[in-house]
Design a protein around this motif. Sequence first.
Motif, PDB file in Angstrom:
ATOM      1  N   MET A   1      -8.006  -4.934 -15.104  1.00 52.11           N
ATOM      2  CA  MET A   1      -7.552  -5.470 -13.857  1.00 52.11           C
ATOM      3  C   MET A   1      -6.211  -6.166 -14.087  1.00 52.11           C
ATOM      4  SD  MET A   1      -9.457  -8.297 -11.496  1.00 52.11           S
ATOM      5  CE  MET A   1     -10.484  -8.678 -12.849  1.00 52.11           C
ATOM      6  N   GLN A   2      -5.217  -5.780 -13.325  1.00 51.84           N
ATOM      7  CA  GLN A   2      -3.863  -6.297 -13.472  1.00 51.84           C
ATOM      8  C   GLN A   2      -3.600  -7.375 -12.433  1.00 51.84           C
ATOM      9  OE1 GLN A   2      -1.522  -5.604 -15.766  1.00 51.84           O
ATOM     10  NE2 GLN A   2      -0.089  -7.002 -14.806  1.00 51.84           N
ATOM     11  N   LEU A   3      -2.913  -8.439 -12.843  1.00 49.92           N
ATOM     12  CA  LEU A   3      -2.522  -9.517 -11.953  1.00 49.92           C
ATOM     13  C   LEU A   3      -1.096  -9.285 -11.474  1.00 49.92           C
ATOM     14  CD1 LEU A   3      -2.876 -12.399 -10.731  1.00 49.92           C
ATOM     15  CD2 LEU A   3      -1.951 -13.260 -12.879  1.00 49.92           C
ATOM     16  N   PHE A   4      -0.874  -9.456 -10.159  1.00 52.10           N
ATOM     17  CA  PHE A   4       0.466  -9.380  -9.574  1.00 52.10           C
ATOM     18  C   PHE A   4       0.728 -10.668  -8.816  1.00 52.10           C
ATOM     19  CE2 PHE A   4      -0.799  -4.900  -9.828  1.00 52.10           C
ATOM     20  CZ  PHE A   4       0.271  -4.392 -10.544  1.00 52.10           C
ATOM     21  N   LEU A   5       1.882 -11.304  -9.076  1.00 49.29           N
ATOM     22  CA  LEU A   5       2.282 -12.496  -8.342  1.00 49.29           C
ATOM     23  C   LEU A   5       2.992 -12.061  -7.071  1.00 49.29           C
ATOM     24  CD1 LEU A   5       3.720 -14.656 -11.247  1.00 49.29           C
ATOM     25  CD2 LEU A   5       1.450 -14.753 -10.257  1.00 49.29           C
ATOM     26  N   ILE A   6       2.585 -12.641  -5.949  1.00 47.78           N
ATOM     27  CA  ILE A   6       3.189 -12.273  -4.669  1.00 47.78           C
ATOM     28  C   ILE A   6       3.840 -13.500  -4.048  1.00 47.78           C
ATOM     29  CG2 ILE A   6       1.667 -10.310  -4.234  1.00 47.78           C
ATOM     30  CD1 ILE A   6      -0.015 -12.116  -2.447  1.00 47.78           C
ATOM     31  N   GLU A   7       4.797 -13.260  -3.165  1.00 50.29           N
ATOM     32  CA  GLU A   7       5.590 -14.336  -2.584  1.00 50.29           C
ATOM     33  C   GLU A   7       4.941 -14.990  -1.368  1.00 50.29           C
ATOM     34  OE1 GLU A   7       8.368 -15.423  -3.987  1.00 50.29           O
ATOM     35  OE2 GLU A   7       8.103 -13.929  -5.556  1.00 50.29           O
ATOM     36  N   ALA A   8       4.137 -14.252  -0.629  1.00 48.25           N
ATOM     37  CA  ALA A   8       3.549 -14.778   0.602  1.00 48.25           C
ATOM     38  C   ALA A   8       2.029 -14.662   0.543  1.00 48.25           C
ATOM     39  CB  ALA A   8       4.081 -14.003   1.805  1.00 48.25           C
ATOM     40  N   PRO A   9       1.320 -15.564   1.207  1.00 46.09           N
ATOM     41  CA  PRO A   9      -0.135 -15.494   1.180  1.00 46.09           C
ATOM     42  C   PRO A   9      -0.666 -14.301   1.965  1.00 46.09           C
ATOM     43  CG  PRO A   9       0.565 -17.177   2.717  1.00 46.09           C
ATOM     44  CD  PRO A   9       1.806 -16.681   2.015  1.00 46.09           C
ATOM     45  N   VAL A  10      -1.849 -13.884   1.605  1.00 46.36           N
ATOM     46  CA  VAL A  10      -2.513 -12.780   2.287  1.00 46.36           C
ATOM     47  C   VAL A  10      -3.633 -13.369   3.127  1.00 46.36           C
ATOM     48  CG1 VAL A  10      -3.787 -10.646   1.959  1.00 46.36           C
ATOM     49  CG2 VAL A  10      -1.989 -11.265   0.356  1.00 46.36           C
ATOM     50  N   HIS A  11      -3.711 -12.981   4.408  1.00 47.95           N
ATOM     51  CA  HIS A  11      -4.710 -13.576   5.291  1.00 47.95           C
ATOM     52  C   HIS A  11      -5.693 -12.557   5.852  1.00 47.95           C
ATOM     53  CE1 HIS A  11      -2.797 -17.469   5.176  1.00 47.95           C
ATOM     54  NE2 HIS A  11      -1.646 -16.917   5.468  1.00 47.95           N
ATOM     55  N   ASP A  19       5.741  -3.086  -1.662  1.00 45.00           N
ATOM     56  CA  ASP A  19       6.715  -3.524  -2.658  1.00 45.00           C
ATOM     57  C   ASP A  19       6.907  -2.411  -3.689  1.00 45.00           C
ATOM     58  OD1 ASP A  19       7.897  -4.604  -5.016  1.00 45.00           O
ATOM     59  OD2 ASP A  19       7.321  -6.611  -4.375  1.00 45.00           O
ATOM     60  N   SER A  20       8.133  -1.938  -3.841  1.00 45.92           N
ATOM     61  CA  SER A  20       8.397  -0.781  -4.706  1.00 45.92           C
ATOM     62  C   SER A  20       8.078  -1.072  -6.173  1.00 45.92           C
ATOM     63  CB  SER A  20       9.855  -0.333  -4.567  1.00 45.92           C
ATOM     64  OG  SER A  20      10.724  -1.370  -4.958  1.00 45.92           O
ATOM     65  N   TRP A  21       8.296  -2.319  -6.629  1.00 45.69           N
ATOM     66  CA  TRP A  21       8.005  -2.648  -8.020  1.00 45.69           C
ATOM     67  C   TRP A  21       6.498  -2.606  -8.284  1.00 45.69           C
ATOM     68  CZ3 TRP A  21       5.370  -6.417 -10.727  1.00 45.69           C
ATOM     69  CH2 TRP A  21       5.607  -6.435 -12.098  1.00 45.69           C
ATOM     70  N   LEU A  23       4.259  -0.957  -6.500  1.00 49.73           N
ATOM     71  CA  LEU A  23       3.850   0.453  -6.374  1.00 49.73           C
ATOM     72  C   LEU A  23       4.123   1.209  -7.668  1.00 49.73           C
ATOM     73  CD1 LEU A  23       5.139   1.325  -2.793  1.00 49.73           C
ATOM     74  CD2 LEU A  23       2.784   0.970  -3.506  1.00 49.73           C
ATOM     75  N   HIS A  24       5.294   1.001  -8.245  1.00 51.97           N
ATOM     76  CA  HIS A  24       5.638   1.672  -9.500  1.00 51.97           C
ATOM     77  C   HIS A  24       4.673   1.276 -10.615  1.00 51.97           C
ATOM     78  CE1 HIS A  24       7.981   3.288 -12.811  1.00 51.97           C
ATOM     79  NE2 HIS A  24       7.906   2.096 -13.394  1.00 51.97           N
ATOM     80  N   GLN A  25       4.366  -0.025 -10.709  1.00 50.05           N
ATOM     81  CA  GLN A  25       3.449  -0.497 -11.750  1.00 50.05           C
ATOM     82  C   GLN A  25       2.054   0.119 -11.591  1.00 50.05           C
ATOM     83  OE1 GLN A  25       3.975  -2.681 -14.438  1.00 50.05           O
ATOM     84  NE2 GLN A  25       6.094  -2.259 -13.952  1.00 50.05           N
ATOM     85  N   ILE A  26       1.548   0.154 -10.375  1.00 54.48           N
ATOM     86  CA  ILE A  26       0.195   0.679 -10.144  1.00 54.48           C
ATOM     87  C   ILE A  26       0.144   2.180 -10.375  1.00 54.48           C
ATOM     88  CG2 ILE A  26      -1.524   1.110  -8.330  1.00 54.48           C
ATOM     89  CD1 ILE A  26      -0.960  -1.715  -7.305  1.00 54.48           C
ATOM     90  N   ARG A  27       1.131   2.916  -9.872  1.00 58.40           N
ATOM     91  CA  ARG A  27       1.096   4.377  -9.973  1.00 58.40           C
ATOM     92  C   ARG A  27       1.512   4.909 -11.337  1.00 58.40           C
ATOM     93  NH1 ARG A  27       1.368   7.233  -5.097  1.00 58.40           N
ATOM     94  NH2 ARG A  27       1.495   5.852  -3.326  1.00 58.40           N
ATOM     95  N   ARG A  28       2.691   4.517 -11.787  1.00 59.95           N
ATOM     96  CA  ARG A  28       3.299   5.132 -12.966  1.00 59.95           C
ATOM     97  C   ARG A  28       2.914   4.458 -14.281  1.00 59.95           C
ATOM     98  NH1 ARG A  28       4.785   9.750 -10.653  1.00 59.95           N
ATOM     99  NH2 ARG A  28       6.198   9.411  -8.925  1.00 59.95           N
ATOM    100  N   VAL A  29       2.919   3.130 -14.283  1.00 57.27           N
ATOM    101  CA  VAL A  29       2.686   2.415 -15.533  1.00 57.27           C
ATOM    102  C   VAL A  29       1.189   2.306 -15.837  1.00 57.27           C
ATOM    103  CG1 VAL A  29       3.051   0.241 -16.758  1.00 57.27           C
ATOM    104  CG2 VAL A  29       4.847   1.139 -15.272  1.00 57.27           C
ATOM    105  N   LYS A  60       2.168   7.745  -0.549  1.00 54.17           N
ATOM    106  CA  LYS A  60       3.454   7.940  -1.227  1.00 54.17           C
ATOM    107  C   LYS A  60       4.284   6.657  -1.265  1.00 54.17           C
ATOM    108  CE  LYS A  60       6.855  11.498  -1.731  1.00 54.17           C
ATOM    109  NZ  LYS A  60       7.271  12.809  -1.315  1.00 54.17           N
ATOM    110  N   LYS A  61       4.323   5.916  -0.152  1.00 55.40           N
ATOM    111  CA  LYS A  61       5.153   4.724  -0.093  1.00 55.40           C
ATOM    112  C   LYS A  61       4.358   3.438   0.144  1.00 55.40           C
ATOM    113  CE  LYS A  61       9.320   7.059   1.169  1.00 55.40           C
ATOM    114  NZ  LYS A  61      10.601   6.937   1.808  1.00 55.40           N
ATOM    115  N   SER A  62       3.046   3.497   0.015  1.00 55.02           N
ATOM    116  CA  SER A  62       2.234   2.299   0.195  1.00 55.02           C
ATOM    117  C   SER A  62       0.867   2.484  -0.482  1.00 55.02           C
ATOM    118  CB  SER A  62       2.033   1.993   1.681  1.00 55.02           C
ATOM    119  OG  SER A  62       1.275   3.012   2.287  1.00 55.02           O
ATOM    120  N   ILE A  63       0.202   1.371  -0.641  1.00 55.10           N
ATOM    121  CA  ILE A  63      -1.144   1.364  -1.214  1.00 55.10           C
ATOM    122  C   ILE A  63      -1.999   0.465  -0.345  1.00 55.10           C
ATOM    123  CG2 ILE A  63      -2.544   0.654  -3.190  1.00 55.10           C
ATOM    124  CD1 ILE A  63      -0.176   1.332  -4.976  1.00 55.10           C
ATOM    125  N   GLU A  64      -3.183   0.949   0.030  1.00 52.95           N
ATOM    126  CA  GLU A  64      -4.097   0.150   0.835  1.00 52.95           C
ATOM    127  C   GLU A  64      -5.160  -0.465  -0.057  1.00 52.95           C
ATOM    128  OE1 GLU A  64      -5.675   2.270   4.147  1.00 52.95           O
ATOM    129  OE2 GLU A  64      -3.700   2.922   4.822  1.00 52.95           O
TER     130      GLU A  64
END
Length: 160
Positions: A1-11, A19-21, A23-29, A60-64
Amino acid sequence: MQLFLIEAPVHSTNVTLTDSWILHQIRRVLRMKAGDVVSLQWENYWQITRWLYTISQLWKKSIELELWWKLQTKYTSSHNVTLAVALPNKRSKAELIVQKLAEIGVQEIIRFVAQRSQYRSIPDKKLQRMNEISKEATEQSRGRQRTGINYCKSLGDVLV
């Protein structure tokens, strides 16, 4: 399980990441797929909120994502560590110093010019890169708070 720091809270319980970075981490890395769990963390001064989400759809351009668990803790560390570090001779050493100090949980790094420092300043682009390294090291070590990086022109300015 990977941790990602985000700028705004999720409600909400369902989140779409664009976020393209990330998305790249989840898909490619990390090569994650539907059903894998990711951790999102939003930090403010009073508390740290961390959400665990399962990946429901990869577009392609988002992850749910769907909410799996929410963890909210007060950040009351008895050890607030600020470290003053002289500018090293090589810039790659500066990045390694930031990475390691962020991984062990130092709250703030103050860079300053010492008498024998070869570099007399930090360019804005390099300071931005160090902040990115700090963010990634905090994510990797599953830290609670991102390490702040500041710059002073001399040790006397740090001690004031």
